[in-house]
Design a protein around this motif. Structure first.
Motif, PDB file in Angstrom:
ATOM      1  N   ALA A  67     -16.890 -75.383 -65.980  1.00  0.00           N
ATOM      2  CA  ALA A  67     -18.026 -76.290 -66.174  1.00  0.00           C
ATOM      3  C   ALA A  67     -18.800 -76.525 -64.885  1.00  0.00           C
ATOM      4  N   SER A  68     -18.114 -76.612 -63.768  1.00  0.00           N
ATOM      5  CA  SER A  68     -18.780 -76.907 -62.498  1.00  0.00           C
ATOM      6  C   SER A  68     -19.638 -75.745 -61.998  1.00  0.00           C
TER       7      SER A  68
ATOM      8  N   GLU B   2     -24.875 -77.543 -65.039  1.00  0.00           N
ATOM      9  CA  GLU B   2     -24.345 -78.499 -64.075  1.00  0.00           C
ATOM     10  C   GLU B   2     -25.418 -78.855 -63.041  1.00  0.00           C
TER      11      GLU B   2
ATOM     12  N   ASP C  73     -29.482 -80.131 -66.339  1.00  0.00           N
ATOM     13  CA  ASP C  73     -28.925 -80.443 -67.661  1.00  0.00           C
ATOM     14  C   ASP C  73     -29.540 -79.663 -68.815  1.00  0.00           C
TER      15      ASP C  73
END
Length: 92
Positions: free
Chosen positions: A37-38, A43, A46
């Motif tokens: 996710a990072s 990230e 949005d």
């Protein structure tokens, strides 16, 4: 809708390549869903729906040790960023 996206893609590529980039790629941001996710584009932004990547090739490995080359590269990439930002901002 598809025709409009294809036209936008062609125009975007023209803007980047006409400013001395050697390569450009555009991908749907969903391509990165398998990444941590990072590390995903969303990230950073949005509502990112696409990712644009471009590259400038160098003549040979010697330029990597030349400070002048790095300064010129940074100026070139900054110019391309500004042109790309302006192009995309004009189109909403």
């Amino acid at each position: 809708m598809i025709a409009a996206l294809k036209k936008l893609t062609r125009q975007l590529k023209r803007v980047v390549l006409s400013n001395k980039a050697d390569l450009i790629g555009i991908a749907d941001s969903k391509v990165f869903d398998d990444m941590p996710a990072s590390d995903r584009p969303n990230e950073v932004l949005d509502d990112a729906r696409a990712v644009v990547v471009y590259a400038v090739k160098y003549k040979n490995g010697d330029c990597l040790f030349d400070e002048k080359w790095w300064i010129q590269l940074e100026a070139l990439l900054t110019r391309i960023d500004k042109k790309l930002t302006s192009f995309l901002t004009e189109r909403g």
